[in-house]
Design a protein around this motif. Structure first.
Motif, PDB file in Angstrom:
ATOM      1  N   SER A  30       0.806  -1.215   0.000  1.00 58.67           N
ATOM      2  CA  SER A  30       0.000   0.000   0.000  1.00 58.67           C
ATOM      3  C   SER A  30       0.841   1.269   0.000  1.00 58.67           C
ATOM      4  N   ARG A  31       2.067   1.169   0.448  1.00 56.15           N
ATOM      5  CA  ARG A  31       2.960   2.316   0.495  1.00 56.15           C
ATOM      6  C   ARG A  31       4.000   2.174  -0.617  1.00 56.15           C
ATOM      7  N   SER A  32       3.524   2.104  -1.821  1.00 55.91           N
ATOM      8  CA  SER A  32       4.406   1.941  -2.958  1.00 55.91           C
ATOM      9  C   SER A  32       3.760   2.512  -4.207  1.00 55.91           C
ATOM     10  N   LYS A  86      -4.083  -3.181 -30.237  1.00 62.14           N
ATOM     11  CA  LYS A  86      -3.524  -3.045 -31.572  1.00 62.14           C
ATOM     12  C   LYS A  86      -2.296  -3.935 -31.710  1.00 62.14           C
ATOM     13  N   PRO A  87      -1.954  -4.321 -32.937  1.00 61.86           N
ATOM     14  CA  PRO A  87      -0.722  -5.102 -33.116  1.00 61.86           C
ATOM     15  C   PRO A  87       0.507  -4.413 -32.534  1.00 61.86           C
ATOM     16  N   GLU A  88       0.523  -3.095 -32.532  1.00 60.62           N
ATOM     17  CA  GLU A  88       1.635  -2.344 -31.970  1.00 60.62           C
ATOM     18  C   GLU A  88       1.768  -2.510 -30.460  1.00 60.62           C
ATOM     19  N   ASP A  89       0.745  -3.043 -29.807  1.00 61.35           N
ATOM     20  CA  ASP A  89       0.803  -3.303 -28.376  1.00 61.35           C
ATOM     21  C   ASP A  89       1.515  -4.610 -28.048  1.00 61.35           C
ATOM     22  N   THR A  90       1.854  -5.388 -29.050  1.00 63.00           N
ATOM     23  CA  THR A  90       2.527  -6.664 -28.834  1.00 63.00           C
ATOM     24  C   THR A  90       3.873  -6.446 -28.154  1.00 63.00           C
ATOM     25  N   ALA A  91       4.054  -7.095 -27.014  1.00 64.54           N
ATOM     26  CA  ALA A  91       5.278  -6.935 -26.231  1.00 64.54           C
ATOM     27  C   ALA A  91       5.194  -7.840 -25.010  1.00 64.54           C
ATOM     28  N   VAL A  92       6.314  -7.952 -24.317  1.00 61.48           N
ATOM     29  CA  VAL A  92       6.306  -8.504 -22.976  1.00 61.48           C
ATOM     30  C   VAL A  92       6.005  -7.360 -22.019  1.00 61.48           C
ATOM     31  N   TYR A  93       5.023  -7.564 -21.165  1.00 60.26           N
ATOM     32  CA  TYR A  93       4.604  -6.537 -20.223  1.00 60.26           C
ATOM     33  C   TYR A  93       5.116  -6.861 -18.831  1.00 60.26           C
ATOM     34  N   TYR A  94       5.666  -5.854 -18.174  1.00 59.23           N
ATOM     35  CA  TYR A  94       6.249  -5.996 -16.852  1.00 59.23           C
ATOM     36  C   TYR A  94       5.585  -5.053 -15.858  1.00 59.23           C
ATOM     37  N   CYS A  95       5.384  -5.522 -14.651  1.00 53.78           N
ATOM     38  CA  CYS A  95       5.030  -4.618 -13.573  1.00 53.78           C
ATOM     39  C   CYS A  95       6.264  -4.366 -12.721  1.00 53.78           C
ATOM     40  N   ALA A  96       6.279  -3.231 -12.065  1.00 48.03           N
ATOM     41  CA  ALA A  96       7.428  -2.826 -11.273  1.00 48.03           C
ATOM     42  C   ALA A  96       6.961  -2.028 -10.067  1.00 48.03           C
ATOM     43  N   VAL A  97       7.784  -2.040  -9.026  1.00 47.37           N
ATOM     44  CA  VAL A  97       7.449  -1.386  -7.766  1.00 47.37           C
ATOM     45  C   VAL A  97       8.550  -0.420  -7.363  1.00 47.37           C
ATOM     46  N   SER A  98       8.128   0.725  -6.860  1.00 45.14           N
ATOM     47  CA  SER A  98       9.025   1.645  -6.181  1.00 45.14           C
ATOM     48  C   SER A  98       8.492   1.909  -4.786  1.00 45.14           C
ATOM     49  N   ARG A  99       9.375   1.916  -3.814  1.00 46.55           N
ATOM     50  CA  ARG A  99       8.978   2.253  -2.455  1.00 46.55           C
ATOM     51  C   ARG A  99       8.984   3.754  -2.209  1.00 46.55           C
ATOM     52  N   ARG A 100       9.304   4.489  -3.221  1.00 47.39           N
ATOM     53  CA  ARG A 100       9.261   5.941  -3.176  1.00 47.39           C
ATOM     54  C   ARG A 100       8.274   6.452  -4.212  1.00 47.39           C
ATOM     55  N   ALA A 101       7.907   7.703  -4.088  1.00 50.42           N
ATOM     56  CA  ALA A 101       7.086   8.329  -5.111  1.00 50.42           C
ATOM     57  C   ALA A 101       7.858   8.382  -6.421  1.00 50.42           C
ATOM     58  N   VAL A 102       7.158   8.200  -7.519  1.00 51.30           N
ATOM     59  CA  VAL A 102       7.772   8.259  -8.833  1.00 51.30           C
ATOM     60  C   VAL A 102       7.327   9.536  -9.533  1.00 51.30           C
ATOM     61  N   THR A 103       8.251  10.138 -10.238  1.00 47.49           N
ATOM     62  CA  THR A 103       7.978  11.438 -10.846  1.00 47.49           C
ATOM     63  C   THR A 103       8.315  11.499 -12.324  1.00 47.49           C
ATOM     64  N   TYR A 110      12.236   2.375 -10.399  1.00 49.59           N
ATOM     65  CA  TYR A 110      11.608   1.180  -9.839  1.00 49.59           C
ATOM     66  C   TYR A 110      12.647   0.178  -9.358  1.00 49.59           C
ATOM     67  N   GLU A 111      12.453  -0.313  -8.159  1.00 52.16           N
ATOM     68  CA  GLU A 111      13.411  -1.221  -7.525  1.00 52.16           C
ATOM     69  C   GLU A 111      13.183  -2.682  -7.879  1.00 52.16           C
ATOM     70  N   TYR A 112      11.938  -3.075  -8.038  1.00 51.51           N
ATOM     71  CA  TYR A 112      11.597  -4.483  -8.186  1.00 51.51           C
ATOM     72  C   TYR A 112      10.753  -4.699  -9.425  1.00 51.51           C
ATOM     73  N   TRP A 113      11.004  -5.839 -10.064  1.00 53.75           N
ATOM     74  CA  TRP A 113      10.358  -6.146 -11.341  1.00 53.75           C
ATOM     75  C   TRP A 113       9.839  -7.571 -11.375  1.00 53.75           C
ATOM     76  N   GLY A 114       8.740  -7.756 -12.066  1.00 58.31           N
ATOM     77  CA  GLY A 114       8.244  -9.090 -12.322  1.00 58.31           C
ATOM     78  C   GLY A 114       8.940  -9.724 -13.502  1.00 58.31           C
ATOM     79  N   GLN A 115       8.550 -10.959 -13.798  1.00 55.77           N
ATOM     80  CA  GLN A 115       9.199 -11.722 -14.866  1.00 55.77           C
ATOM     81  C   GLN A 115       8.649 -11.400 -16.247  1.00 55.77           C
ATOM     82  N   GLY A 116       7.522 -10.747 -16.298  1.00 54.27           N
ATOM     83  CA  GLY A 116       6.908 -10.372 -17.555  1.00 54.27           C
ATOM     84  C   GLY A 116       5.883 -11.377 -18.039  1.00 54.27           C
ATOM     85  N   THR A 117       4.923 -10.884 -18.803  1.00 55.40           N
ATOM     86  CA  THR A 117       3.926 -11.739 -19.434  1.00 55.40           C
ATOM     87  C   THR A 117       3.736 -11.281 -20.876  1.00 55.40           C
TER      88      THR A 117
END
Length: 123
Positions: A30-32, A86-103, A110-117
């Motif tokens: 919740s704090r990320s 759209k076909p242009e959206d084709t990619a591996v998608y990743y989520c990522a986390v920062s414990r600080r505000a992002v600007t 971002y400090e942490y990353w998933g493996q992608g889908t």
């Protein structure tokens, strides 16, 4: 240890919708800030959008009006709802986390990353 696991990718037809999920564990979710990025073969990792601690969202121009980011803090989940794909959206998608505000749009925030889908959109 912080872990992020993306799911929900697949092969869809242009114009279809798809929802990606990101399950998080090992930290105070919740704090990320949460970000979504994507990367196509031979291309640089691209910022898609982000959601702040308080739920404020920001998107890159190419997905505005089509993609929506949400989070469910009690479930430690984040989502990327994609429509009018759209076909242009084709990619591996990743989520990522920062414990600080992002600007910025930078992956370096971002400090942490998933493996992608993988998301593949056919024409």
């Amino acid at each position: 240890q912080v872990q992020l696991v993306e799911s929900g990718g697949g092969l869809v037809q242009a114009g279809a919708s798809l929802r990606l999920s990101c399950a998080a564990s090992g930290y105070s979710f919740s704090r990320s800030a949460m970000g979504w990025f994507r990367q196509a073969p031979g291309k640089e990792r691209e910022f898609v959008g982000r959601i702040s601690y308080g739920g404020s969202t920001y998107y890159t121009d190419s997905v505005k009006g089509r993609f929506t980011i949400a989070r469910d803090n009690p479930k430690n989940m984040a989502y990327l709802q994609m429509s009018s794909l759209k076909p242009e959206d084709t990619a591996v998608y990743y989520c990522a986390v920062s414990r600080r505000a992002v600007t910025t749009r930078s992956a370096s925030e971002y400090e942490y990353w998933g493996q992608g889908t993988q998301v593949t959109v056919s024409s």
